[in-house]
Design an enzyme around this catalytic site. Sequence first.
Site, PDB file in Angstrom:
ATOM      1  N   GLU A  48       4.627  -2.728   0.088  1.00 50.65           N
ATOM      2  CA  GLU A  48       4.499  -2.016   1.843  1.00 50.65           C
ATOM      3  C   GLU A  48       5.304  -2.837   2.959  1.00 50.65           C
ATOM      4  O   GLU A  48       5.958  -2.343   3.924  1.00 50.65           O
ATOM      5  CB  GLU A  48       3.280  -2.168   2.359  1.00 50.65           C
ATOM      6  CG  GLU A  48       3.134  -1.024   3.368  1.00 50.65           C
ATOM      7  CD  GLU A  48       3.277  -2.253   5.248  1.00 50.65           C
ATOM      8  OE1 GLU A  48       3.065  -1.357   5.524  1.00 50.65           O
ATOM      9  OE2 GLU A  48       3.453  -3.245   4.575  1.00 50.65           O
TER      10      GLU A  48
ATOM     11  N   ASP B 174       0.544  -6.414  -0.637  1.00 46.69           N
ATOM     12  CA  ASP B 174       1.374  -7.531  -0.831  1.00 46.69           C
ATOM     13  C   ASP B 174       1.556  -8.211   1.137  1.00 46.69           C
ATOM     14  O   ASP B 174       0.833  -7.445   1.766  1.00 46.69           O
ATOM     15  CB  ASP B 174       2.601  -7.006  -0.588  1.00 46.69           C
ATOM     16  CG  ASP B 174       3.291  -5.908   0.064  1.00 46.69           C
ATOM     17  OD1 ASP B 174       2.469  -4.790   0.140  1.00 46.69           O
ATOM     18  OD2 ASP B 174       4.225  -5.889   0.872  1.00 46.69           O
TER      19      ASP B 174
END
Length: 388
Positions: A137, A75
């Site tokens: 994350e 991400d």
Amino acid sequence: MPELASAADILRTLVGFDTTSRGSNLALIAWVEAYLDGLSVPHRRVPNAEGTKSNLIATLGPAVEGGVVLSGHTDVVPVDGQPWSSDPFDMVRRDGRLYGRGTCDMKGFIALALDAAPAILAAQPKKPVHLAFSYDEEIGCLGAPAMIESIRRELPAPALVIVGEPTNMEAVNGHKGIATYQVTVNGREAHSSQTQQGVSANMAAIRLMASLVALSDKLEREADPASPFTPKGATLTVGVIHGGTAHNILARECGFTFDLRCPPGLDPEEVLASFFAEARALDGALKARASEAGVQVERQSSVPPFAPEPGGAAEHLARRLAGDNGPPRAVSYAAEAGQFQRAGLSTVLCGPGSILQAHQPDEFVEVSQMERGVAFMRRLVEWAAAGE
């Protein structure tokens, strides 16, 4: 060099997937799965509860103990409102740099790992190289715990983990933890000239934020001068504030978020104990004035710090692969290394790029950093083949 061209092509593809944390990463995961299928590499997903995002785990080489995990998050942070000079999801190369969202943080490392996969397989490694790609994350390391549990439960015990956060291809053996909180203050609306008739959520929230500012100042004063971090001590910041509807209406609701970043050895819940007590006291006082009023404090995420590991196997190998003879290093951002370490795995941070470019408009990774990453992976192939 041909190897860099191949890694750069993979990076361009990865950047092309908009994997901003608020959305899904499944299109990228599917592309990686197809790439691995082309190499006959087994893999499995570890999805979130809704099935909208997923981690991915794959093993290159034999199913034996003692391998290395190459870990990266898929991400990226939003680009909203940032003045980019080019399309953030269409990687471009100029002036010795590769520009695009995620080039630095941290699709560059994922591209290097995928690019190295054919060479690892061709070397017929005696030790496996496991790929572990996570989701979410950037919003609290939310995906990694389930992935790490799957690694512990299903794979032959790895010897170490390399988390490829941007460290300029230098070994980093410590990072701060982060705990994030949402505070919601409810009041009662009334005309601002009739304060006795209502409760201003904004005014109450300001009291709490003032306490956090005072606590932040205290943490700065009490920082250990010998700390390896910059800033040296724990840091506390209020990141988002929303409240009120008009200047002449007592605010019905005010919400704000804050994060606390602690070095190893500090418990965020203990650091915030006095603030929690104040919030509880204020909650009671507001309810005494209006039944619907009050204060709620909700922890949104908690990521453990990553502590230096004396004689750590992961740091030793990363330094060897990177040709790094420098001093011990620690970083102030939070990452998934602390989660791997808490699971009992020797861990190190080492990846291409600088944190100074992460989250910025015109995010980039230096071509020279990717070249160092290619060399790092070439030495990793040799390590896996030798089975040391």
